[in-house]
Design a protein around this motif. Structure first.
Motif, PDB file in Angstrom:
ATOM      1  N   ILE A   8       0.824  -1.206   0.000  1.00 51.76           N
ATOM      2  CA  ILE A   8       0.000   0.000   0.000  1.00 51.76           C
ATOM      3  C   ILE A   8       0.859   1.257   0.000  1.00 51.76           C
ATOM      4  O   ILE A   8       0.546   2.239  -0.688  1.00 51.76           O
ATOM      5  CB  ILE A   8      -0.999   0.006   1.185  1.00 51.76           C
ATOM      6  N   GLY A  33      -0.685  -6.617  -4.184  1.00 55.04           N
ATOM      7  CA  GLY A  33      -1.943  -6.928  -3.514  1.00 55.04           C
ATOM      8  C   GLY A  33      -2.212  -8.403  -3.343  1.00 55.04           C
ATOM      9  O   GLY A  33      -3.275  -8.789  -2.855  1.00 55.04           O
ATOM     10  N   SER A  39      -0.693  -5.952   3.256  1.00 53.20           N
ATOM     11  CA  SER A  39      -1.937  -5.220   3.041  1.00 53.20           C
ATOM     12  C   SER A  39      -3.098  -6.150   2.692  1.00 53.20           C
ATOM     13  O   SER A  39      -4.257  -5.818   2.940  1.00 53.20           O
ATOM     14  CB  SER A  39      -1.761  -4.191   1.916  1.00 53.20           C
ATOM     15  N   ASN A  42      -5.117  -6.931   5.757  1.00 53.88           N
ATOM     16  CA  ASN A  42      -5.431  -5.802   6.633  1.00 53.88           C
ATOM     17  C   ASN A  42      -6.923  -5.731   6.934  1.00 53.88           C
ATOM     18  O   ASN A  42      -7.753  -6.095   6.101  1.00 53.88           O
ATOM     19  CB  ASN A  42      -4.964  -4.510   5.942  1.00 53.88           C
ATOM     20  N   GLY A  44      -8.581  -3.063   7.084  1.00 57.64           N
ATOM     21  CA  GLY A  44      -9.177  -2.085   6.190  1.00 57.64           C
ATOM     22  C   GLY A  44      -9.843  -0.899   6.849  1.00 57.64           C
ATOM     23  O   GLY A  44     -10.599  -0.162   6.201  1.00 57.64           O
ATOM     24  N   HIS A 119      -8.696   8.188   0.727  1.00 57.65           N
ATOM     25  CA  HIS A 119      -8.828   6.886   0.076  1.00 57.65           C
ATOM     26  C   HIS A 119     -10.069   6.825  -0.810  1.00 57.65           C
ATOM     27  O   HIS A 119     -10.042   6.197  -1.880  1.00 57.65           O
ATOM     28  CB  HIS A 119      -8.858   5.768   1.118  1.00 57.65           C
ATOM     29  N   ASN A 193     -14.318   1.876   5.492  1.00 60.99           N
ATOM     30  CA  ASN A 193     -13.675   0.573   5.495  1.00 60.99           C
ATOM     31  C   ASN A 193     -13.314   0.175   4.065  1.00 60.99           C
ATOM     32  O   ASN A 193     -14.101   0.364   3.149  1.00 60.99           O
ATOM     33  CB  ASN A 193     -14.613  -0.475   6.097  1.00 60.99           C
ATOM     34  N   CYS A 194     -12.108  -0.338   3.896  1.00 61.63           N
ATOM     35  CA  CYS A 194     -11.692  -0.912   2.622  1.00 61.63           C
ATOM     36  C   CYS A 194     -12.049  -2.394   2.668  1.00 61.63           C
ATOM     37  O   CYS A 194     -11.461  -3.145   3.448  1.00 61.63           O
ATOM     38  CB  CYS A 194     -10.202  -0.727   2.393  1.00 61.63           C
ATOM     39  N   PRO A 197      -8.593  -4.971   0.812  1.00 59.50           N
ATOM     40  CA  PRO A 197      -7.335  -4.228   0.697  1.00 59.50           C
ATOM     41  C   PRO A 197      -6.401  -4.753  -0.384  1.00 59.50           C
ATOM     42  O   PRO A 197      -5.723  -3.979  -1.063  1.00 59.50           O
ATOM     43  CB  PRO A 197      -6.714  -4.381   2.087  1.00 59.50           C
ATOM     44  N   TYR A 200      -7.585  -3.558  -3.682  1.00 58.37           N
ATOM     45  CA  TYR A 200      -7.394  -2.103  -3.731  1.00 58.37           C
ATOM     46  C   TYR A 200      -5.948  -1.749  -4.070  1.00 58.37           C
ATOM     47  O   TYR A 200      -5.685  -0.906  -4.937  1.00 58.37           O
ATOM     48  CB  TYR A 200      -7.805  -1.500  -2.386  1.00 58.37           C
ATOM     49  N   VAL A 382      -2.408   0.925   5.655  1.00 57.12           N
ATOM     50  CA  VAL A 382      -3.405   1.294   4.651  1.00 57.12           C
ATOM     51  C   VAL A 382      -3.895   2.712   4.905  1.00 57.12           C
ATOM     52  O   VAL A 382      -3.943   3.547   3.991  1.00 57.12           O
ATOM     53  CB  VAL A 382      -4.575   0.294   4.649  1.00 57.12           C
TER      54      VAL A 382
END
Length: 422
Positions: A8, A33, A39, A42, A44, A119, A193-194, A197, A200, A382
């Motif tokens: 990230i 990723g 990440s 994670n 997120g 983000h 929230n991701c 991750p 992403y 992140v």
């Protein structure tokens, strides 16, 4: 311009540098990723509340327990203790007083301030806005007394601008009707929230490439240098010359940092997650079970359970008892979940790059002045990615930095080095 690492931090840094007109080559041996990346696993969570360092007053009393319990929320592999001792002394010292903890929290603030909005903008720009959702976080306790006992962490979050609301038992039952009745109190935090991750990070790297960056799938081994300047990075695929380089290799950064002239205190803080792909019962929103120190995050991919901290050798095999503990505790917290659903779970382990004071290492290297450090983000990797990237881009571009980089100096652990600049 070379960015070493496509986690990230590397992904955000490469994108920020491309936007400023730099020709960027990203050096990364694996799929950005992918499951090998920290990440990927994670939790997120994207919120200005992420300012509480890992080391807090009184933690030293728990160290014997960390050594004795091989599957607790925070454990230390006793076989690794001789190698960890220097880091551990600094870690306990960083949390020895409220004043030291407050100083670390204050330094973390600018890295995560507005991170949810940054983000969301980045994800929209990269065409994956659906991966960043606003759903907040509910932290649940067995009683309000347990909540009040965590006065310092909640104070630090409030001072950082976090929006917090208490949730009494009746409201808690309405919000999370499937939660075990042992939980009688909660507190909410506003944030985003991701939900994936790993996907992403991959999307950000793809976006950087679309804007002109180049990705080379190879492993970096070291620098070739002359007269306090690095000339190239030596890799499994040959040598790549550069004018500036950024080390973004996370928990693997210590060797490259040493070649660049800095002895950094960096350890692998190994974290675990469990993915339940098909559940008949799910929490309605993101829930942090404070008695188990684990987060339950629902998404279209299933339920991701993250938690547990293990200090051990970076290359040691995973201790899957941590993942099993996360699985079993989650099932106990939601009694209506069927045991059959647990048979389809997936376990994962990854290494966070952790410093004793919970602050990342960002700044020019001491020995090779055209090398910049950007690693050691621990639990805020992140969340802090966009701001770290802008700070690195400022340093590389020789412009006044957007935030004060002094707290993140690679020389802060070495008093003589900090005083002399060498």
């Amino acid at each position: 311009m070379v960015v070493i690492g496509a986690g990230i931090i590397g992904a955000c840094t490469a994108l920020a540098l491309v936007k400023r007109g730099h020709a960027v080559t990203i050096i990364e041996p694996a799929q950005p990723g992918g499951e090998q990346a920290a990440s990927y696993g994670n939790g997120g969570w994207l919120s200005p509340s992420l300012v509480v360092p890992l080391s807090l007053p009184g933690l030293w009393r728990k160290v014997p327990g960390f050594l004795a319990d091989p599957a607790g929320p925070l454990t230390i592999n006793w076989r690794y203790l001789p190698w960890l001792s220097g880091w551990l002394r600094r870690f306990l010292r960083a949390g020895a007083t409220v004043a030291r903890v407050q100083a670390s929290a204050l330094a973390l603030r600018p890295l995560v301030a507005g991170c949810h909005l940054r983000h969301h903008a980045l994800a929209t720009e990269a065409g994956v806005a659906d991966l960043i959702v606003r759903n907040g976080q509910l932290q649940v306790y067995r009683s309000r007394e347990h909540f009040l006992a965590e006065h310092l962490p909640w104070t630090l979050r409030r001072e950082a601008g976090a929006v917090i609301a208490e949730v009494p038992e009746l409201e808690l039952r309405k919000r999370e009707p499937d939660l075990h009745e042992r939980y009688t109190f909660g507190a909410t935090l506003d944030g985003y929230n991701c939900i994936s991750p790993g996907a992403y990070v991959g999307a950000l790297v793809d976006h950087a490439i679309a804007r002109g960056a180049r990705l080379v799938r190879t492993k970096a081994h070291g620098f070739k240098a002359r007269d306090s300047r690095a000339l190239s990075i030596e890799t499994s695929s040959g040598s790549f010359a550069f004018d500036e380089a950024v080390i973004c290799t996370g928990a693997h950064s210590r060797t490259l940092a040493a070649e660049a002239g800095d002895r950094v205190f960096l350890e692998a803080e190994r974290g675990y997650h469990v993915m339940f792909p098909n559940l008949d019962v799910m929490p309605k929103g993101r829930v942090l079970l404070m008695d188990g120190r684990m987060t339950n995050t629902p998404s279209k991919f299933g339920l991701r359970v993250t938690g547990h901290v293990e200090f051990s050798s970076l290359n040691a095999p995973p201790n899957w008892r941590h993942a099993e503990a996360l699985r079993d505790f989650t099932l106990s917290a939601y009694p209506r979940m069927t045991r059959a659903a647990a048979k389809e779970v997936r376990f994962w382990m990854g290494a966070r790059p952790s410093t004793p004071d919970s602050l990342p290492i960002i700044g020019r290297a001491s020995g090779l002045r055209n090398v910049v450090h950007a690693f050691g983000h621990g639990h805020i990797g992140v969340a802090s990615g966009p701001t770290t990237a802008e700070l690195v881009a400022d340093i590389v571009s020789d412009v006044a930095p957007s935030i004060d980089p002094a707290p993140y100096s690679p020389r802060r652990f070495m008093p003589q080095q900090a005083a002399t600049g060498h």
